[in-house]
Motif scaffolding. Structure first.
Motif, PDB file in Angstrom:
ATOM      1  N   ARG A  36       0.664   7.316 -11.023  1.00 34.10           N
ATOM      2  CA  ARG A  36      -0.194   8.278 -10.316  1.00 34.10           C
ATOM      3  C   ARG A  36      -0.725   7.679  -9.012  1.00 34.10           C
ATOM      4  O   ARG A  36      -0.816   8.360  -7.996  1.00 34.10           O
ATOM      5  CB  ARG A  36      -1.371   8.732 -11.196  1.00 34.10           C
ATOM      6  CG  ARG A  36      -0.988   9.558 -12.391  1.00 34.10           C
ATOM      7  CD  ARG A  36      -0.244  10.826 -12.063  1.00 34.10           C
ATOM      8  NE  ARG A  36      -0.921  11.647 -11.084  1.00 34.10           N
ATOM      9  CZ  ARG A  36      -0.380  12.651 -10.437  1.00 34.10           C
ATOM     10  NH1 ARG A  36       0.872  12.990 -10.679  1.00 34.10           N
ATOM     11  NH2 ARG A  36      -1.061  13.349  -9.579  1.00 34.10           N
ATOM     12  N   ASN A  37      -1.089   6.408  -9.065  1.00 36.76           N
ATOM     13  CA  ASN A  37      -1.577   5.737  -7.867  1.00 36.76           C
ATOM     14  C   ASN A  37      -0.488   5.695  -6.794  1.00 36.76           C
ATOM     15  O   ASN A  37      -0.764   5.917  -5.611  1.00 36.76           O
ATOM     16  CB  ASN A  37      -2.058   4.319  -8.213  1.00 36.76           C
ATOM     17  CG  ASN A  37      -2.714   3.640  -7.049  1.00 36.76           C
ATOM     18  OD1 ASN A  37      -3.455   4.248  -6.292  1.00 36.76           O
ATOM     19  ND2 ASN A  37      -2.456   2.358  -6.892  1.00 36.76           N
ATOM     20  N   LEU A  38       0.731   5.421  -7.195  1.00 31.80           N
ATOM     21  CA  LEU A  38       1.842   5.388  -6.247  1.00 31.80           C
ATOM     22  C   LEU A  38       2.112   6.779  -5.676  1.00 31.80           C
ATOM     23  O   LEU A  38       2.381   6.930  -4.479  1.00 31.80           O
ATOM     24  CB  LEU A  38       3.099   4.834  -6.922  1.00 31.80           C
ATOM     25  CG  LEU A  38       4.263   4.456  -6.027  1.00 31.80           C
ATOM     26  CD1 LEU A  38       3.829   3.464  -4.951  1.00 31.80           C
ATOM     27  CD2 LEU A  38       5.380   3.874  -6.850  1.00 31.80           C
ATOM     28  N   ILE A  39       2.008   7.811  -6.512  1.00 31.22           N
ATOM     29  CA  ILE A  39       2.198   9.187  -6.037  1.00 31.22           C
ATOM     30  C   ILE A  39       1.117   9.554  -5.022  1.00 31.22           C
ATOM     31  O   ILE A  39       1.391  10.163  -3.992  1.00 31.22           O
ATOM     32  CB  ILE A  39       2.212  10.173  -7.228  1.00 31.22           C
ATOM     33  CG1 ILE A  39       3.485   9.983  -8.043  1.00 31.22           C
ATOM     34  CG2 ILE A  39       2.067  11.613  -6.746  1.00 31.22           C
ATOM     35  CD1 ILE A  39       3.477  10.716  -9.370  1.00 31.22           C
ATOM     36  N   GLU A  40      -0.121   9.170  -5.306  1.00 29.35           N
ATOM     37  CA  GLU A  40      -1.238   9.540  -4.429  1.00 29.35           C
ATOM     38  C   GLU A  40      -1.299   8.712  -3.151  1.00 29.35           C
ATOM     39  O   GLU A  40      -1.691   9.215  -2.105  1.00 29.35           O
ATOM     40  CB  GLU A  40      -2.553   9.409  -5.196  1.00 29.35           C
ATOM     41  CG  GLU A  40      -2.688  10.437  -6.304  1.00 29.35           C
ATOM     42  CD  GLU A  40      -3.849  10.161  -7.243  1.00 29.35           C
ATOM     43  OE1 GLU A  40      -4.615   9.197  -6.992  1.00 29.35           O
ATOM     44  OE2 GLU A  40      -3.988  10.901  -8.226  1.00 29.35           O
ATOM     45  N   ASN A  41      -0.908   7.431  -3.226  1.00 27.77           N
ATOM     46  CA  ASN A  41      -1.079   6.539  -2.079  1.00 27.77           C
ATOM     47  C   ASN A  41       0.230   6.058  -1.453  1.00 27.77           C
ATOM     48  O   ASN A  41       0.194   5.425  -0.406  1.00 27.77           O
ATOM     49  CB  ASN A  41      -1.907   5.309  -2.492  1.00 27.77           C
ATOM     50  CG  ASN A  41      -3.263   5.711  -3.000  1.00 27.77           C
ATOM     51  OD1 ASN A  41      -3.925   6.568  -2.447  1.00 27.77           O
ATOM     52  ND2 ASN A  41      -3.687   5.105  -4.102  1.00 27.77           N
ATOM     53  N   TYR A  99       7.344   5.566  -2.815  1.00 21.77           N
ATOM     54  CA  TYR A  99       7.444   4.115  -2.746  1.00 21.77           C
ATOM     55  C   TYR A  99       6.225   3.529  -2.047  1.00 21.77           C
ATOM     56  O   TYR A  99       5.540   4.189  -1.282  1.00 21.77           O
ATOM     57  CB  TYR A  99       8.741   3.671  -2.059  1.00 21.77           C
ATOM     58  CG  TYR A  99       8.758   3.881  -0.564  1.00 21.77           C
ATOM     59  CD1 TYR A  99       8.397   2.857   0.304  1.00 21.77           C
ATOM     60  CD2 TYR A  99       9.145   5.102  -0.020  1.00 21.77           C
ATOM     61  CE1 TYR A  99       8.406   3.047   1.676  1.00 21.77           C
ATOM     62  CE2 TYR A  99       9.163   5.294   1.343  1.00 21.77           C
ATOM     63  CZ  TYR A  99       8.787   4.260   2.183  1.00 21.77           C
ATOM     64  OH  TYR A  99       8.797   4.460   3.531  1.00 21.77           O
ATOM     65  N   ASP A 100       5.987   2.268  -2.337  1.00 24.39           N
ATOM     66  CA  ASP A 100       4.902   1.515  -1.726  1.00 24.39           C
ATOM     67  C   ASP A 100       5.447   0.892  -0.441  1.00 24.39           C
ATOM     68  O   ASP A 100       6.389   0.097  -0.497  1.00 24.39           O
ATOM     69  CB  ASP A 100       4.441   0.432  -2.703  1.00 24.39           C
ATOM     70  CG  ASP A 100       3.297  -0.403  -2.179  1.00 24.39           C
ATOM     71  OD1 ASP A 100       2.932  -0.272  -0.993  1.00 24.39           O
ATOM     72  OD2 ASP A 100       2.758  -1.208  -2.968  1.00 24.39           O
ATOM     73  N   PRO A 101       4.882   1.221   0.725  1.00 25.78           N
ATOM     74  CA  PRO A 101       5.409   0.680   1.988  1.00 25.78           C
ATOM     75  C   PRO A 101       5.384  -0.857   2.046  1.00 25.78           C
ATOM     76  O   PRO A 101       6.225  -1.462   2.687  1.00 25.78           O
ATOM     77  CB  PRO A 101       4.507   1.270   3.064  1.00 25.78           C
ATOM     78  CG  PRO A 101       3.743   2.354   2.420  1.00 25.78           C
ATOM     79  CD  PRO A 101       3.772   2.133   0.950  1.00 25.78           C
ATOM     80  N   SER A 102       4.447  -1.476   1.348  1.00 18.47           N
ATOM     81  CA  SER A 102       4.381  -2.940   1.377  1.00 18.47           C
ATOM     82  C   SER A 102       5.331  -3.578   0.360  1.00 18.47           C
ATOM     83  O   SER A 102       5.588  -4.774   0.424  1.00 18.47           O
ATOM     84  CB  SER A 102       2.949  -3.409   1.116  1.00 18.47           C
ATOM     85  OG  SER A 102       2.519  -3.002  -0.165  1.00 18.47           O
ATOM     86  N   ASP A 103       5.844  -2.788  -0.583  1.00 24.50           N
ATOM     87  CA  ASP A 103       6.806  -3.274  -1.583  1.00 24.50           C
ATOM     88  C   ASP A 103       7.788  -2.147  -1.879  1.00 24.50           C
ATOM     89  O   ASP A 103       7.594  -1.368  -2.806  1.00 24.50           O
ATOM     90  CB  ASP A 103       6.075  -3.701  -2.859  1.00 24.50           C
ATOM     91  CG  ASP A 103       7.022  -4.207  -3.935  1.00 24.50           C
ATOM     92  OD1 ASP A 103       8.219  -4.425  -3.641  1.00 24.50           O
ATOM     93  OD2 ASP A 103       6.567  -4.373  -5.081  1.00 24.50           O
ATOM     94  N   PRO A 104       8.866  -2.042  -1.084  1.00 21.25           N
ATOM     95  CA  PRO A 104       9.784  -0.903  -1.223  1.00 21.25           C
ATOM     96  C   PRO A 104      10.530  -0.856  -2.555  1.00 21.25           C
ATOM     97  O   PRO A 104      11.170   0.138  -2.857  1.00 21.25           O
ATOM     98  CB  PRO A 104      10.748  -1.052  -0.052  1.00 21.25           C
ATOM     99  CG  PRO A 104      10.556  -2.415   0.481  1.00 21.25           C
ATOM    100  CD  PRO A 104       9.223  -2.905   0.040  1.00 21.25           C
TER     101      PRO A 104
END
Length: 147
Positions: A36-41, A99-104
């Motif tokens: 959920r955190n990845l979806i939101e941020n 995806y997390d921009p700092s960890d693709p």
């Protein structure tokens, strides 16, 4: 004269089952919260399944490899560790991912909560076999420990 009681093995077993169920529930919740955190941020994008790979040699469940463009325009390939039989995705299929921009490599595929369901189900099964007896087990173990 005081009589010595033996180890309440059955009650300890019930507490062990309840504890294992709790650990699985916590793992399930943690995976869900991280998704959920990845979806939101995270960054939402589209990707294309370019391959289906095995996690272990000679085992059939297949996991997708997905190529997607990061927001800086560079291409990245994500190799999922969630394999299924039959495969959920087909080569060439377009998928939505976050995806997390700092960890693709930290990716969540839209609608994919397999591990959440697996760990929640295992936790529920352990709780199912222990929840009705956990109160009595706690009391018995407490009395055994502290007299």
């Amino acid at each position: 004269m005081e009589t010595s009681k033996g180890v309440p093995a059955g009650d300890l077993f019930i507490l062990l089952f309840f504890t294992i169920g709790s650990v699985f529930a916590i793992i399930s919740y943690t995976i869900y919260r991280n998704s959920r955190n990845l979806i939101e941020n995270g960054v939402e994008t589209k990707g294309v399944v370019i391959d289906l790979h095995r996690l272990k040699p000679r085992e059939y469940p297949l996991a997708p490899s997905i190529r997607y463009l990061k927001k800086d325009g560079s291409e990245h390939v994500f190799h999922s560790s969630e394999a299924r039989n039959p495969p959920e995705y087909q080569i060439g299929e377009e998928v939505t991912l976050y995806y997390d921009p700092s960890d693709p490599d930290n990716v969540h595929l839209k609608g994919n909560y397999l591990f959440v369901y697996v760990f929640a189900g295992m936790g529920a099964m352990f709780w199912l076999f222990s929840i009705w007896y956990v109160g009595g087990a706690v009391k018995a173990v407490f009395q055994w420990l502290f007299g």
